[in-house]
Design an enzyme around this catalytic site. Structure first.
Site, PDB file in Angstrom:
ATOM      1  N   SER A 177     -46.443  26.498  15.464  1.00  0.00           N
ATOM      2  CA  SER A 177     -45.109  26.571  14.877  1.00  0.00           C
ATOM      3  C   SER A 177     -45.224  26.488  13.359  1.00  0.00           C
ATOM      4  CB  SER A 177     -44.235  25.419  15.383  1.00  0.00           C
ATOM      5  OG  SER A 177     -43.015  25.354  14.666  1.00  0.00           O
ATOM      6  N   TYR A 228     -42.884  16.394  16.549  1.00  0.00           N
ATOM      7  CA  TYR A 228     -43.205  17.782  16.886  1.00  0.00           C
ATOM      8  C   TYR A 228     -44.010  18.432  15.767  1.00  0.00           C
ATOM      9  CZ  TYR A 228     -42.496  22.718  18.078  1.00  0.00           C
ATOM     10  OH  TYR A 228     -42.673  24.044  18.378  1.00  0.00           O
TER      11      TYR A 228
END
Length: 250
Positions: A146, A159
């Site tokens: 990501s 995250y």
């Protein structure tokens, strides 16, 4: 029965979103595909059925990638059924949507689960797959990371940290599995999928991307294009971290 001469790919979290797009593109390339899922059985089976319609063998395997015992059992099943494994797409992921300034809101169980699925999971899967990948004619691992790993902005601090660790681990695996196996990472920006729509309905995708050089969210197939580049088409790239983000990180 599978055709033992066809290459085989494993896509974790393969039933929906980017994983589903990867499964279908791999099937288009003539790969037999293992569609891994943790909870989304109906989605995984529908994806496998669509892939099978392309003339390849596609099966589903339930496995929580954060469970090393379960991962090793999944790899044994792949070896028994196909006898080979050529590509691994570490796509399974999860998050908790916690504002970054809400430090107390990010609990230890949240940390444990995000690190388990997003970081330990790709390690467990790649480790368990390494021997089969080395035996082929050039194995490949692609980690779906990501841009949160690069910017420190995303659904939660946990995250972002897990995906940052995944990028570092990509480089480590690229060194130790070379030259037989290539390992790369793709870092998507915002994706128009239920990951964001269901996870945090308050996020406005159009608003998020309005100032990007390419002011639109990616589709899952856009990310799968980059994954397939590393997995299938590029024989000289390893240890690379590629942003596919509409220019967000420029």
């Amino acid at each position: 029965m599978p055709d033992m001469t066809r290459p085989v790919a494993l896509v974790t979290g393969g039933g929906t979103g980017v994983g589903r797009a990867c499964v279908l593109q791999l099937a288009d390339q003539g790969y037999d595909v293992v569609v891994n899922y943790s909870r989304s059985q109906d989605d995984a089976e529908a994806t496998a059925k669509e892939a099978s319609a392309k003339g390849v063998t596609a099966i589903t395997v339930q496995c929580d990638v954060a469970d090393d015992v379960c991962v090793r059992a999944m790899m044994d099943q792949i070896k028994t059924q196909f006898g080979r494994l050529d590509v691994v797409i570490n796509n399974a992921a999860m998050t908790h949507f916690v504002p970054h300034d809400d430090l107390e809101g990010l609990t230890e169980p949240m940390w444990d689960r995000m690190l388990g699925v997003n970081l330990k999971g790709p390690f467990f899967v790649t480790r368990a797959a390494a021997d089969m990948l080395r035996q082929g004619n050039g194995g490949s691992v692609v980690n779906v990371s990501s841009v949160a790993a690069l910017t420190g902005m995303g659904s939660s601090i946990g995250y972002c940290a897990a995906k940052g660790g995944l990028n570092t681990m990509t480089k480590s695996f690229a060194r130790i599995l070379a030259p037989e196996v290539r390992v790369n990472s793709v870092c998507p920006g915002p994706i128009d999928s239920r990951w964001i729509r269901d996870g945090n309905p308050d996020w406005d995708l159009n608003e998020m991307v309005t100032n990007y050089p390419i002011p639109k969210a990616s589709q899952p197939s856009d990310i799968a294009d980059a994954v397939l580049f590393f997995a299938v088409h590029s024989q000289m790239a390893t240890g690379q971290i590629l942003s596919v983000d509409g220019g967000q990180t420029l």
